[in-house]
Every structure is written in structure tokens, then in C-alpha cells.
Scaffold this motif. Structure first.
Motif, PDB file in Angstrom:
ATOM      1  N   GLU A  46      10.794  -9.352   2.273  1.00  0.00           N
ATOM      2  CA  GLU A  46       9.370  -9.110   2.344  1.00  0.00           C
ATOM      3  C   GLU A  46       8.944  -8.099   1.295  1.00  0.00           C
ATOM      4  OE1 GLU A  46       8.015  -7.214   5.908  1.00  0.00           O
ATOM      5  OE2 GLU A  46       9.695  -5.801   5.984  1.00  0.00           O
ATOM      6  N   SER A  47       7.708  -8.235   0.872  1.00  0.00           N
ATOM      7  CA  SER A  47       7.140  -7.295  -0.072  1.00  0.00           C
ATOM      8  C   SER A  47       6.796  -5.995   0.642  1.00  0.00           C
ATOM      9  CB  SER A  47       5.885  -7.885  -0.722  1.00  0.00           C
ATOM     10  OG  SER A  47       5.265  -6.949  -1.577  1.00  0.00           O
ATOM     11  N   VAL A  48       7.134  -4.876   0.021  1.00  0.00           N
ATOM     12  CA  VAL A  48       6.870  -3.559   0.587  1.00  0.00           C
ATOM     13  C   VAL A  48       5.716  -2.877  -0.127  1.00  0.00           C
ATOM     14  CG1 VAL A  48       7.811  -1.262   1.049  1.00  0.00           C
ATOM     15  CG2 VAL A  48       9.252  -3.299   1.334  1.00  0.00           C
ATOM     16  N   ALA A  49       5.808  -2.803  -1.437  1.00  0.00           N
ATOM     17  CA  ALA A  49       4.787  -2.129  -2.230  1.00  0.00           C
ATOM     18  C   ALA A  49       4.850  -2.632  -3.658  1.00  0.00           C
ATOM     19  CB  ALA A  49       4.975  -0.612  -2.189  1.00  0.00           C
ATOM     20  N   ARG A  50       3.725  -2.578  -4.328  1.00  0.00           N
ATOM     21  CA  ARG A  50       3.686  -2.988  -5.718  1.00  0.00           C
ATOM     22  C   ARG A  50       2.743  -2.088  -6.494  1.00  0.00           C
ATOM     23  NH1 ARG A  50       0.389  -8.681  -4.755  1.00  0.00           N
ATOM     24  NH2 ARG A  50      -1.728  -7.786  -4.669  1.00  0.00           N
ATOM     25  N   ILE A  51       2.967  -2.039  -7.797  1.00  0.00           N
ATOM     26  CA  ILE A  51       2.101  -1.273  -8.681  1.00  0.00           C
ATOM     27  C   ILE A  51       1.904  -2.081  -9.953  1.00  0.00           C
ATOM     28  CG2 ILE A  51       4.050   0.042  -9.622  1.00  0.00           C
ATOM     29  CD1 ILE A  51       2.081   2.428  -9.891  1.00  0.00           C
ATOM     30  N   SER A  52       0.669  -2.267 -10.345  1.00  0.00           N
ATOM     31  CA  SER A  52       0.349  -3.061 -11.518  1.00  0.00           C
ATOM     32  C   SER A  52       0.553  -2.242 -12.781  1.00  0.00           C
ATOM     33  CB  SER A  52      -1.090  -3.560 -11.442  1.00  0.00           C
ATOM     34  OG  SER A  52      -2.000  -2.497 -11.651  1.00  0.00           O
ATOM     35  N   GLY A  53       0.459  -2.937 -13.921  1.00  0.00           N
ATOM     36  CA  GLY A  53       0.555  -2.229 -15.188  1.00  0.00           C
ATOM     37  C   GLY A  53      -0.531  -1.195 -15.362  1.00  0.00           C
ATOM     38  N   GLY A  54      -1.664  -1.412 -14.715  1.00  0.00           N
ATOM     39  CA  GLY A  54      -2.760  -0.465 -14.767  1.00  0.00           C
ATOM     40  C   GLY A  54      -2.703   0.614 -13.710  1.00  0.00           C
ATOM     41  N   GLY A  55      -1.666   0.603 -12.878  1.00  0.00           N
ATOM     42  CA  GLY A  55      -1.493   1.646 -11.881  1.00  0.00           C
ATOM     43  C   GLY A  55      -2.105   1.349 -10.525  1.00  0.00           C
ATOM     44  N   VAL A  56      -2.619   0.146 -10.330  1.00  0.00           N
ATOM     45  CA  VAL A  56      -3.184  -0.227  -9.040  1.00  0.00           C
ATOM     46  C   VAL A  56      -2.055  -0.527  -8.061  1.00  0.00           C
ATOM     47  CG1 VAL A  56      -4.665  -1.839  -7.807  1.00  0.00           C
ATOM     48  CG2 VAL A  56      -5.242  -1.136 -10.135  1.00  0.00           C
ATOM     49  N   THR A  57      -2.119   0.065  -6.880  1.00  0.00           N
ATOM     50  CA  THR A  57      -1.052  -0.086  -5.891  1.00  0.00           C
ATOM     51  C   THR A  57      -1.489  -0.929  -4.711  1.00  0.00           C
ATOM     52  OG1 THR A  57      -1.691   1.975  -4.788  1.00  0.00           O
ATOM     53  CG2 THR A  57      -0.026   2.121  -6.521  1.00  0.00           C
ATOM     54  N   ASN A  58      -0.502  -1.501  -4.034  1.00  0.00           N
ATOM     55  CA  ASN A  58      -0.736  -2.287  -2.845  1.00  0.00           C
ATOM     56  C   ASN A  58       0.462  -2.140  -1.927  1.00  0.00           C
ATOM     57  OD1 ASN A  58      -2.443  -4.196  -1.385  1.00  0.00           O
ATOM     58  ND2 ASN A  58      -0.816  -5.688  -1.757  1.00  0.00           N
ATOM     59  N   TYR A  59       0.211  -2.075  -0.618  1.00  0.00           N
ATOM     60  CA  TYR A  59       1.269  -1.848   0.351  1.00  0.00           C
ATOM     61  C   TYR A  59       1.213  -2.842   1.486  1.00  0.00           C
ATOM     62  CZ  TYR A  59       1.535   2.735  -1.915  1.00  0.00           C
ATOM     63  OH  TYR A  59       1.658   3.757  -2.831  1.00  0.00           O
ATOM     64  N   ALA A  60       2.376  -3.144   2.030  1.00  0.00           N
ATOM     65  CA  ALA A  60       2.423  -3.922   3.254  1.00  0.00           C
ATOM     66  C   ALA A  60       1.831  -3.102   4.391  1.00  0.00           C
ATOM     67  CB  ALA A  60       3.869  -4.305   3.579  1.00  0.00           C
ATOM     68  N   ASP A  61       1.204  -3.781   5.343  1.00  0.00           N
ATOM     69  CA  ASP A  61       0.578  -3.079   6.459  1.00  0.00           C
ATOM     70  C   ASP A  61       1.577  -2.209   7.217  1.00  0.00           C
ATOM     71  OD1 ASP A  61      -1.676  -5.813   7.335  1.00  0.00           O
ATOM     72  OD2 ASP A  61      -1.882  -4.188   5.890  1.00  0.00           O
ATOM     73  N   SER A  62       2.810  -2.644   7.287  1.00  0.00           N
ATOM     74  CA  SER A  62       3.816  -1.933   8.058  1.00  0.00           C
ATOM     75  C   SER A  62       4.207  -0.584   7.462  1.00  0.00           C
ATOM     76  CB  SER A  62       5.070  -2.795   8.213  1.00  0.00           C
ATOM     77  OG  SER A  62       5.616  -3.131   6.951  1.00  0.00           O
ATOM     78  N   VAL A  63       3.880  -0.356   6.189  1.00  0.00           N
ATOM     79  CA  VAL A  63       4.278   0.890   5.543  1.00  0.00           C
ATOM     80  C   VAL A  63       3.100   1.707   5.040  1.00  0.00           C
ATOM     81  CG1 VAL A  63       6.450  -0.174   4.849  1.00  0.00           C
ATOM     82  CG2 VAL A  63       4.554  -0.050   3.211  1.00  0.00           C
ATOM     83  N   LYS A  64       1.896   1.207   5.201  1.00  0.00           N
ATOM     84  CA  LYS A  64       0.722   1.933   4.741  1.00  0.00           C
ATOM     85  C   LYS A  64       0.632   3.304   5.398  1.00  0.00           C
ATOM     86  CE  LYS A  64      -2.358  -1.888   3.491  1.00  0.00           C
ATOM     87  NZ  LYS A  64      -3.618  -2.611   3.813  1.00  0.00           N
ATOM     88  N   GLY A  65       0.368   4.298   4.589  1.00  0.00           N
ATOM     89  CA  GLY A  65       0.268   5.654   5.080  1.00  0.00           C
ATOM     90  C   GLY A  65       1.588   6.380   5.163  1.00  0.00           C
TER      91      GLY A  65
END
Length: 121
Positions: A46-65
Motif C-alpha cells: 500500500e501507498s504510505v506517502a508521496r512527494i512530488s517534484g514540486g514538494g507537494v505531499t500526500n498521505y494515506a489516511d491511516s498515517v495522516k498526522g
């Protein structure tokens, strides 16, 4: 040609913290997006977290915060700061990167070997 080396996995008690790192090396023009995945025993990756080349981040709901993904472009290193760890966070964590290589130019997906994180009760 391009290699990702992960480190920082280990055993930690519930509620504790751990930081993972992923160092990129080899011959490449640039690294675009990078991400952390994990696979627990008997479960799908499963995906946990990602960061784009521009620095935009995204997190799985289970790990947010609780988890924070960062990137040090100068060192070509990706990090995952994990706080308030839970037993359900136990998994092998994998680093992924989208890179551009030459000879000629092309896009390439690269994966690390994985590092085991075990959270005890």
C-alpha cells in the motif's frame, strides 16, 4: 544504473518514533516524484506517502498526522518521519522514485530493497 538504498528500520515500541531514509545514487538526470510504500505480512503493498517534484505531499489516511515525508534534493535523499507508531504500522517499507536517465533520455521507476519496521505492543 540507479539505486535506492534504505535505512532506519528496526524494532520500536508502540507510541515511539522512527525515521527512515532512502538515498539515491547512480547516473540520472533528475528525480521527479518519490514515495514510500509498505507491505505487512499477508497483506498487499500500500501507498504510505508521496512527494512530488514540486514538494507537494500526500498521505494515506491511516498515517495522516503521524508520518511526515520530506526530501533533501541536495543529498538525493528521501525521509519518512514516523511518530506515534502503532502495531499495525509493522511492515516492510519500500522507497520508490521516478527518475530520468540518459542514453537516450527516458523515464524509469526505481525501487529500494525495503527496510523492516516492527512495532511492538
Amino acid at each position: 544504473q540507479v539505486q535506492l538504498v534504505e535505512a532506519g528500520g528496526g524494532l520500536v515500541q508502540a507510541g515511539g518514533s522512527l525515521t527512515l531514509s532512502c538515498a539515491a545514487s547512480g547516473s540520472f538526470v533528475s528525480i521527479n516524484g518519490m514515495a514510500w510504500y509498505r507491505q505487512a505480512p499477508g497483506k498487499q503493498r500500500e501507498s504510505v506517502a508521496r512527494i512530488s517534484g514540486g514538494g507537494v505531499t500526500n498521505y494515506a489516511d491511516s498515517v495522516k498526522g503521524r508520518f511526515t515525508i520530506t526530501r533533501d534534493s541536495a543529498e538525493n535523499t528521501l525521509y519518512l518521519q514516523m511518530n506515534s507508531l502503532k502495531p499495525e504500522d509493522t511492515a516492510v517499507y519500500y522507497c520508490e522514485a521516478a527518475v530520468v536517465v540518459t542514453g537516450p533520455y527516458k523515464n524509469l521507476e526505481v525501487w529500494g530493497q525495503g527496510t523492516l519496521v516492527t512495532v511492538s505492543s
